[in-house]
Motif scaffolding. Structure first.
Motif, PDB file in Angstrom:
ATOM      1  N   VAL A 225     -31.876  16.869  -2.683  1.00 17.58           N
ATOM      2  CA  VAL A 225     -32.553  18.152  -2.477  1.00 17.58           C
ATOM      3  C   VAL A 225     -32.510  18.860  -3.817  1.00 17.58           C
ATOM      4  O   VAL A 225     -31.421  19.081  -4.362  1.00 17.58           O
ATOM      5  CB  VAL A 225     -31.863  19.003  -1.389  1.00 17.58           C
ATOM      6  N   ARG A 226     -33.668  19.170  -4.365  1.00 16.43           N
ATOM      7  CA  ARG A 226     -33.652  19.827  -5.674  1.00 16.43           C
ATOM      8  C   ARG A 226     -32.913  21.160  -5.575  1.00 16.43           C
ATOM      9  O   ARG A 226     -33.223  22.007  -4.729  1.00 16.43           O
ATOM     10  CB  ARG A 226     -35.062  20.048  -6.197  1.00 16.43           C
ATOM     11  N   GLU A 227     -31.891  21.293  -6.432  1.00 13.45           N
ATOM     12  CA  GLU A 227     -31.041  22.479  -6.487  1.00 13.45           C
ATOM     13  C   GLU A 227     -30.344  22.741  -5.144  1.00 13.45           C
ATOM     14  O   GLU A 227     -30.056  23.883  -4.784  1.00 13.45           O
ATOM     15  CB  GLU A 227     -31.866  23.702  -6.933  1.00 13.45           C
ATOM     16  N   GLY A 228     -30.078  21.667  -4.428  1.00  7.81           N
ATOM     17  CA  GLY A 228     -29.346  21.759  -3.173  1.00  7.81           C
ATOM     18  C   GLY A 228     -28.561  20.483  -2.946  1.00  7.81           C
ATOM     19  O   GLY A 228     -28.513  19.598  -3.808  1.00  7.81           O
ATOM     20  N   ARG A 229     -27.936  20.364  -1.771  1.00  9.20           N
ATOM     21  CA  ARG A 229     -27.075  19.228  -1.464  1.00  9.20           C
ATOM     22  C   ARG A 229     -27.656  18.444  -0.287  1.00  9.20           C
ATOM     23  O   ARG A 229     -27.536  18.863   0.874  1.00  9.20           O
ATOM     24  CB  ARG A 229     -25.654  19.712  -1.137  1.00  9.20           C
ATOM     25  N   ALA A 230     -28.286  17.323  -0.612  1.00  7.65           N
ATOM     26  CA  ALA A 230     -28.938  16.525   0.427  1.00  7.65           C
ATOM     27  C   ALA A 230     -27.948  16.034   1.475  1.00  7.65           C
ATOM     28  O   ALA A 230     -28.265  15.982   2.663  1.00  7.65           O
ATOM     29  CB  ALA A 230     -29.664  15.340  -0.202  1.00  7.65           C
ATOM     30  N   ALA A 231     -26.763  15.666   1.051  1.00  5.90           N
ATOM     31  CA  ALA A 231     -25.782  15.120   1.992  1.00  5.90           C
ATOM     32  C   ALA A 231     -25.421  16.140   3.060  1.00  5.90           C
ATOM     33  O   ALA A 231     -25.147  15.774   4.206  1.00  5.90           O
ATOM     34  CB  ALA A 231     -24.533  14.666   1.249  1.00  5.90           C
ATOM     35  N   ASP A 232     -25.428  17.421   2.694  1.00  4.69           N
ATOM     36  CA  ASP A 232     -25.117  18.475   3.653  1.00  4.69           C
ATOM     37  C   ASP A 232     -26.358  18.858   4.465  1.00  4.69           C
ATOM     38  O   ASP A 232     -26.281  19.005   5.692  1.00  4.69           O
ATOM     39  CB  ASP A 232     -24.577  19.706   2.923  1.00  4.69           C
ATOM     40  N   VAL A 233     -27.488  19.009   3.798  1.00  9.59           N
ATOM     41  CA  VAL A 233     -28.715  19.440   4.465  1.00  9.59           C
ATOM     42  C   VAL A 233     -29.146  18.437   5.534  1.00  9.59           C
ATOM     43  O   VAL A 233     -29.567  18.814   6.631  1.00  9.59           O
ATOM     44  CB  VAL A 233     -29.843  19.643   3.435  1.00  9.59           C
ATOM     45  N   LEU A 234     -29.013  17.143   5.227  1.00  9.25           N
ATOM     46  CA  LEU A 234     -29.489  16.102   6.131  1.00  9.25           C
ATOM     47  C   LEU A 234     -28.365  15.403   6.895  1.00  9.25           C
ATOM     48  O   LEU A 234     -28.638  14.493   7.682  1.00  9.25           O
ATOM     49  CB  LEU A 234     -30.283  15.050   5.345  1.00  9.25           C
ATOM     50  N   SER A 235     -27.124  15.790   6.643  1.00 12.17           N
ATOM     51  CA  SER A 235     -25.962  15.128   7.258  1.00 12.17           C
ATOM     52  C   SER A 235     -25.985  13.638   6.944  1.00 12.17           C
ATOM     53  O   SER A 235     -26.337  12.801   7.775  1.00 12.17           O
ATOM     54  CB  SER A 235     -25.946  15.354   8.777  1.00 12.17           C
ATOM     55  N   LEU A 236     -25.592  13.315   5.710  1.00 12.42           N
ATOM     56  CA  LEU A 236     -25.672  11.942   5.214  1.00 12.42           C
ATOM     57  C   LEU A 236     -24.312  11.460   4.724  1.00 12.42           C
ATOM     58  O   LEU A 236     -24.086  11.293   3.524  1.00 12.42           O
ATOM     59  CB  LEU A 236     -26.689  11.848   4.063  1.00 12.42           C
ATOM     60  N   PRO A 237     -23.368  11.229   5.616  1.00 11.71           N
ATOM     61  CA  PRO A 237     -22.088  10.668   5.168  1.00 11.71           C
ATOM     62  C   PRO A 237     -22.257   9.214   4.734  1.00 11.71           C
ATOM     63  O   PRO A 237     -23.286   8.581   5.007  1.00 11.71           O
ATOM     64  CB  PRO A 237     -21.215  10.763   6.420  1.00 11.71           C
ATOM     65  N   ARG A 238     -21.261   8.705   4.066  1.00 12.33           N
ATOM     66  CA  ARG A 238     -21.256   7.300   3.686  1.00 12.33           C
ATOM     67  C   ARG A 238     -21.440   6.432   4.932  1.00 12.33           C
ATOM     68  O   ARG A 238     -20.825   6.688   5.967  1.00 12.33           O
ATOM     69  CB  ARG A 238     -19.921   6.966   3.002  1.00 12.33           C
ATOM     70  N   GLY A 239     -22.307   5.436   4.808  1.00  8.09           N
ATOM     71  CA  GLY A 239     -22.573   4.539   5.926  1.00  8.09           C
ATOM     72  C   GLY A 239     -23.848   4.870   6.692  1.00  8.09           C
ATOM     73  O   GLY A 239     -24.292   4.078   7.537  1.00  8.09           O
ATOM     74  N   THR A 240     -24.459   6.041   6.412  1.00  6.16           N
ATOM     75  CA  THR A 240     -25.717   6.408   7.075  1.00  6.16           C
ATOM     76  C   THR A 240     -26.784   5.364   6.769  1.00  6.16           C
ATOM     77  O   THR A 240     -27.006   5.001   5.619  1.00  6.16           O
ATOM     78  CB  THR A 240     -26.198   7.786   6.593  1.00  6.16           C
TER      79      THR A 240
END
Length: 245
Positions: A225-240
């Motif tokens: 996410v430009r200037e944001g955190r994709a892992a938080d915005v989309l819920s992307l933990p390791r293993g997704t």
């Protein structure tokens, strides 16, 4: 002589400083480079992936110390690896896998001195061994060949029934970018959580706050996410799971 350090110690408690004191006492004038001390505690997998990025970027003869060691004090071996002109020292828990996977790599099980703390092999085992290597001590003088060192591998993507590549998130960096195990192809289409995400050239191709994917500096696709955190915005933990078309 260059010696690098990667740990999960942080910098609040002085543990890194103790290791540097040992190194500089034995190898005055050594160039010590802090790669990172911010690996999450006990996260051997992220340590392994981080090590894979940099260890071959340094001049031949560099000694790399890597310590992410939840098994310190156990029966796990202490390891020295000579690989592709470099030396790596750390626990035998898969952390040093990137060097072990190179053809011709040699692994030696280090002796643990009787005085070594059962909770701090970084200071009492790995730093002294690295110092001896930096002084030119032969690898074979520091231990016996390691019979079966632990090797961890990144999961390989596989083909789906329609020819798509199915992979997964293997790491999340400090920017919140979700790094996948998919080798990048610009113009491809990534699917995650029923969302279609085009693979762009660079972060600059996205608007502020826009979700996208780019081919990162490792050649792997990263969800961003430009200037944001994709892992938080989309819920992307390791293993997704992610799919590339």
């Amino acid at each position: 002589m260059i010696i690098t350090l990667l740990t999960d110690f942080g910098t609040a408690d002085g543990y890194v400083g103790e290791m540097k004191g040992v190194l500089l006492s034995e190898v005055p004038g050594a160039t010590i480079i802090d790669i990172t001390h911010d690996i999450p505690p006990h996260d051997v997998e992220l340590g392994r992936l981080t090590l894979a990025r940099y260890w071959r970027r340094f001049p031949p003869g560099t000694v790399h110390i890597a310590v992410v060691d939840p098994g310190v004090g156990s029966e796990r071996a202490a390891l020295l690896v000579a690989s592709d002109g470099s030396f790596l020292v750390g626990p035998d828990n898969g952390l040093l896998s990137p060097a072990l996977l190179v053809g011709g790599a040699r692994a030696v099980a280090l002796g643990v001195p009787s005085h070594a703390s059962a909770t701090f092999h970084g200071r009492d085992v790995f730093a002294p061994a690295a110092a001896q290597l930096a002084r030119g001590v032969d690898v074979d003088a520091l231990g016996a060949p390691a019979a079966a060192p632990v090797i961890l591998r990144t999961a390989e993507p596989h083909r789906g029934k329609h020819g798509e590549l199915i992979g997964e998130v293997i790491a999340v960096d400090r920017f919140g970018n979700a790094i996948t195990n998919l080798v990048g192809i610009r113009g491809g289409q990534l699917r995650v959580h029923d969302r279609e995400i085009p693979v762009q050239r660079a972060y600059a191709d996205l608007e502020s706050g826009e979700i996208g994917a780019v081919v990162g500096s490792t050649g792997l696709i990263e969800i961003v996410v430009r200037e944001g955190r994709a892992a938080d915005v989309l819920s992307l933990p390791r293993g997704t799971k992610v799919t590339l078309r």
